[in-house]
Every structure is written in structure tokens, then in C-alpha cells.
Scaffold this motif. Structure first.
Motif, PDB file in Angstrom:
ATOM      1  N   UNK A  29       0.817  -1.213   0.000  1.00 48.21           N
ATOM      2  CA  UNK A  29       0.000   0.000   0.000  1.00 48.21           C
ATOM      3  C   UNK A  29       0.848   1.258   0.000  1.00 48.21           C
ATOM      4  N   UNK A  30       1.948   1.255   0.782  1.00 47.70           N
ATOM      5  CA  UNK A  30       2.840   2.420   0.778  1.00 47.70           C
ATOM      6  C   UNK A  30       3.470   2.629  -0.598  1.00 47.70           C
ATOM      7  N   UNK A  63      13.922   2.158  -2.861  1.00 49.52           N
ATOM      8  CA  UNK A  63      12.666   2.420  -2.135  1.00 49.52           C
ATOM      9  C   UNK A  63      11.842   1.145  -2.008  1.00 49.52           C
ATOM     10  N   UNK A  64      11.795   0.341  -3.077  1.00 45.10           N
ATOM     11  CA  UNK A  64      11.046  -0.918  -3.019  1.00 45.10           C
ATOM     12  C   UNK A  64      11.642  -1.857  -1.968  1.00 45.10           C
ATOM     13  N   UNK A  65      12.964  -1.992  -1.959  1.00 44.50           N
ATOM     14  CA  UNK A  65      13.612  -2.875  -0.974  1.00 44.50           C
ATOM     15  C   UNK A  65      13.349  -2.386   0.446  1.00 44.50           C
ATOM     16  N   UNK A  66      13.531  -1.077   0.644  1.00 40.29           N
ATOM     17  CA  UNK A  66      13.323  -0.512   1.978  1.00 40.29           C
ATOM     18  C   UNK A  66      11.885  -0.716   2.445  1.00 40.29           C
ATOM     19  N   UNK A  98      13.953  12.654  -0.371  1.00 36.32           N
ATOM     20  CA  UNK A  98      13.115  11.792   0.475  1.00 36.32           C
ATOM     21  C   UNK A  98      11.759  11.577  -0.183  1.00 36.32           C
ATOM     22  N   UNK A  99      11.190  10.387   0.050  1.00 34.76           N
ATOM     23  CA  UNK A  99       9.874  10.066  -0.505  1.00 34.76           C
ATOM     24  C   UNK A  99       8.979   9.506   0.595  1.00 34.76           C
ATOM     25  N   UNK A 100       7.689   9.476   0.309  1.00 29.83           N
ATOM     26  CA  UNK A 100       6.719   8.985   1.301  1.00 29.83           C
ATOM     27  C   UNK A 100       6.990   7.537   1.718  1.00 29.83           C
ATOM     28  N   UNK A 101       7.251   6.605   0.782  1.00 34.79           N
ATOM     29  CA  UNK A 101       7.432   5.215   1.203  1.00 34.79           C
ATOM     30  C   UNK A 101       8.614   5.014   2.147  1.00 34.79           C
ATOM     31  N   UNK A 102       9.788   5.613   1.839  1.00 36.99           N
ATOM     32  CA  UNK A 102      10.947   5.329   2.688  1.00 36.99           C
ATOM     33  C   UNK A 102      10.848   6.034   4.034  1.00 36.99           C
ATOM     34  N   UNK A 103      10.289   7.237   4.064  1.00 34.01           N
ATOM     35  CA  UNK A 103      10.121   7.935   5.348  1.00 34.01           C
ATOM     36  C   UNK A 103       9.124   7.182   6.240  1.00 34.01           C
ATOM     37  N   UNK A 104       7.975   6.757   5.687  1.00 33.02           N
ATOM     38  CA  UNK A 104       6.993   6.009   6.473  1.00 33.02           C
ATOM     39  C   UNK A 104       7.553   4.653   6.902  1.00 33.02           C
ATOM     40  N   UNK A 105       8.342   4.024   6.013  1.00 32.84           N
ATOM     41  CA  UNK A 105       8.936   2.729   6.394  1.00 32.84           C
ATOM     42  C   UNK A 105       9.869   2.906   7.580  1.00 32.84           C
ATOM     43  N   UNK A 106      10.655   3.987   7.610  1.00 28.32           N
ATOM     44  CA  UNK A 106      11.556   4.236   8.731  1.00 28.32           C
ATOM     45  C   UNK A 106      10.780   4.428  10.039  1.00 28.32           C
TER      46      UNK A 106
END
Length: 407
Positions: A29-30, A63-66, A98-106
């Protein structure tokens, strides 16, 4: 319930049963939300964003891996956080924005570590993540204002605290459930112990009642059989005694077994049943025994005191059981003595006879007095007393028990 609501509940139950699948769906979803935004937004050629590299395939792969590492966030939260931190540092070093997926994943990785691991591991991972976050902010090609820096650091710390509080709350509820389960097991154990004790008490009462009254009835019936031809009047008197003793036995058995009635009949049973016998009924007991032909004498020494109800019943049942054994085993010409010694604190009960003594029964194997003797010991021990049973000097058998007057 509509099919849609039923389907949503089924899907929710399926996700709860498969947490890793739920985390994988969260990561997907992210990506579905963040990747299009990352590639479709227009970066200005001047200003802050001009310092970043334009997102490309390498950026998207990192980003996909993270983001997909979140699929293992509950099973391996610390390795997942390290993978995400490494990806974030790579993006910062290579100049990608920075992008939404990697920041939210962190942020989710920080929360997951605090929520699913102990304090030592979550604190270590939290510090490592916080430091890497500060380093990433410092390494950005654009300047970061103090307000943004403080707010971003507070956000990371708040996410860690939120996860830690959730873990503590979950542990608290687990402890409450475990304590409730332990209390339930303890209550079940106490209930079983109470039932066992109640059965033992009923068994002792029934043994005392049946053994005594049946022994009296047997002796009277034997006497009536021997004299029915030459002395019908005495035989009828013996039969009347048998009838009276039988009715008394049935009444006492009905009272004892009455505790097994349902609660619906409890009030009625309490009105119908007589109270427990005590030392005040000792005269009637001795009269019944004398009617069988056994000579019994009673001595009371000291100032008579009122014992506790339990001691009163136990002393009566002890005398009843001892006289029953005398009727059964002492012989036809035996005599018996009952003595009560009262002191300020104790009541001593002695029952003696000059017959053969029950010790001969174990030797010749004609009967087994074990249940009655065990019942005596249990009754006396229940009220903190002392009991001695054995042959008398000069012949016969004796029972001596000391009861505290206060239970």
C-alpha cells in the motif's frame, strides 16, 4: 448482516491470523501510494529541490527494498530497521530526495522495534535509528531549519515512545489475563478440595450413624430372637427399641445426606432436619446402648463448659464410635466407662471397656476396624486435638481424646 460486512470481517480475521501477510499488504500500500508520486511530480530547476537528483530506476529499487522489508517487521524488527536505515543512508549519499514510502517505512520500523522487543534491544535500535536520522538530515543538500530539525526528531522519539507504551500495555493485559487464569485455577482447586473435604465429612458421619445404630439393632434383634418363645413381652420391647433406633438412624441419615440437596430445597431441608447431635444428647445415646445389655457408666469431672459446635459434635461422634466398637468386639459380659474431664481450656474424653479389645480383631482377621479408627483420628485432628487408642492395662480397650474447648 450484509454480505459486504461479513466479507470484511472474514478478511480482518484472515489478516489477524497471518500477521506477516498483513505487513506485506501494508508495504504494498505504501508503494502504491508513494511510487507514482515520486516519479510523476515535477522537480523545479531552481530552488531547494534542484539540489536533488531526479528519481530513476536505482532510486525506485532502493525504495522498493526498503519498503518491502516491512513484511518482516514483527518477526525481525531490528534487522528490518537496519536494512531501512542502510537504504535511507544510501539515498541520502547519492542525493535522491526523500519520498513517502521510505520515510513512512523508517517510522514504522522504529515503532515496530519498540513494540515487539524488550527495552534493551528496542533502546539500542532506537538510538541507532535516531542517530542515522540526524546524520541524514545533516547530509541533505538543502539546509534544514532548527524548527524542522526539532520537530522531526520529536516525531521519531514520539513514535518510539508510542511503540514502547503499546508493548507495556500489552504486557500488562497479558499479566492480567494470566492472573485471572491462575485465580480461576486456584478457585477450581479450592472448590475440588472443599468437595473432597465435604465428602469425607459426610462419609465419617454416615459411618458413625450406620455403624452405631445397626450394631444396636443387631444386638436387640439377637436378644429378641433368643427370648421370643419364653418371654414375648421382652421380645416385643426389644423390637420396639429396634424400630425406634431404626427411625433415629434414618432421621440422622436424612439430615446428613440433606447437604447434597439442590439449593432450591435448601430452605425446606433446613426446616425439616434436626440439628447435629452433641454432648447434650449423650444421655440418650447411653440409654440406647444400655438397652442392648451393655453396662455403661458415665462420669463428668470439672466444671462443665460449652465447647465449640464442631468440638461438641466430634466428641459425641467419638463416644458413639467407641461404644459401637465395644458392642461389636468387646464380648457379651463386657462393661464400659465414659469419662468427661473439663478444664479451663480442654475437654478430655475417655471411653474404656474390659472386654477382649479391638486389637484381637486385626490378629484374627474377623473384621476391619480401619474406617472407624481413621474417622476418629480425622475428627480429633480437625479441631487440633490429640487422640490415643489402644489396649488397657489389665484387659480391654481404651480411647482417650483431648479437645480444645475453642475451635
Amino acid at each position: 448482516m450484509s454480505p459486504r460486512i461479513r466479507g470484511l470481517r472474514t478478511f480482518r480475521a484472515w489478516l489477524q491470523a497471518r500477521p506477516q501477510a498483513a505487513d506485506a499488504l501494508l508495504a504494498l500500500g505504501l508503494l502504491l501510494v508513494g511510487l507514482p508520486q515520486m516519479y510523476l511530480q515535477d522537480f523545479p530547476e531552481s530552488g531547494d529541490y534542484a539540489a536533488f537528483r531526479t528519481p530513476d530506476a536505482a532510486n525506485g529499487l532502493i525504495v522498493v527494498v526498503v519498503t518491502m522489508a516491512l513484511a518482516w517487521r514483527r518477526r525481525h524488527p531490528l534487522p528490518v530497521l537496519l536494512v531501512i536505515v542502510a537504504g535511507e543512508m544510501s539515498l541520502t549519499v547519492w542525493g535522491y530526495p526523500p519520498s513517502v514510502p521510505d520515510v513512512m517505512a523508517f517510522l514504522i520500523a522504529i515503532y515496530s522495534l519498540a513494540a515487539h522487543r524488550g527495552l534493551a534491544q528496542s533502546a539500542l535500535g532506537g538510538v541507532a535509528g535516531f542517530v542515522s536520522f540526524l546524520v541524514s538530515l545533516v547530509m541533505l543538500p538543502v539546509g534544514t531549519s532548527p524548527v524542522v530539525l526539532v520537530s522531526d526528531c520529536a516525531l521519531v522519539a514520539g513514535v518510539w515512545v508510542l511503540g514502547r507504551n503499546l508493548r507495556l500495555r500489552r504486557a500488562y493485559f497479558a499479566e492480567l489475563e494470566d492472573r485471572a487464569a491462575r485465580l480461576e485455577r486456584a478457585r477450581g482447586t479450592d472448590a475440588r478440595a472443599a468437595r473432597i473435604e465435604e465428602r469425607s465429612r459426610i462419609a465419617r458421619e454416615l459411618h458413625d450413624v450406620v455403624a452405631h445404630h445397626v450394631s444396636v439393632m443387631t444386638v436387640q434383634a439377637g436378644a429378641a430372637r433368643r427370648i421370643i418363645d419364653r418371654d414375648p413381652g421382652s421380645a416385643r420391647e426389644a423390637m420396639s427399641t429396634i424400630e425406634e433406633v431404626g427411625r433415629t438412624a434414618l432421621s440422622e441419615m436424612r439430615r446428613i445426606v440433606g447437604v447434597l440437596r439442590t439449593e432450591r430445597d435448601a430452605d425446606q431441608a433446613g426446616r425439616e432436619l434436626a440439628p447435629q447431635p452433641g454432648l447434650g444428647d449423650l444421655g440418650e445415646l447411653l440409654d440406647h446402648v444400655r438397652e442392648t445389655g451393655l453396662s455403661v457408666q458415665l462420669w463428668i469431672e470439672g466444671e462443665a463448659r460449652t465447647p465449640s459446635p464442631g468440638v461438641d459434635v466430634a466428641a459425641f461422634r467419638l463416644i458413639q464410635e467407641a461404644l459401637t466398637n465395644t458392642l461389636k468386639h468387646a464380648g457379651a459380659q463386657a462393661r464400659a466407662w465414659v469419662r468427661l474431664y473439663y478444664t479451663d481450656a480442654d475437654l478430655t474424653v475417655e471411653i474404656e471397656d474390659d472386654g477382649r479389645g479391638t486389637a484381637t480383631i486385626v490378629a484374627d482377621g474377623t473384621d476391619n476396624p480401619g474406617h472407624g479408627l481413621v474417622g476418629m483420628y480425622e475428627r480429633v485432628a480437625l479441631y487440633g486435638g490429640e487422640l490415643r487408642i489402644g489396649p488397657r492395662v489389665g484387659g480391654g480397650f481404651g480411647v482417650r481424646a483431648r479437645f480444645p474447648l475453642e475451635a
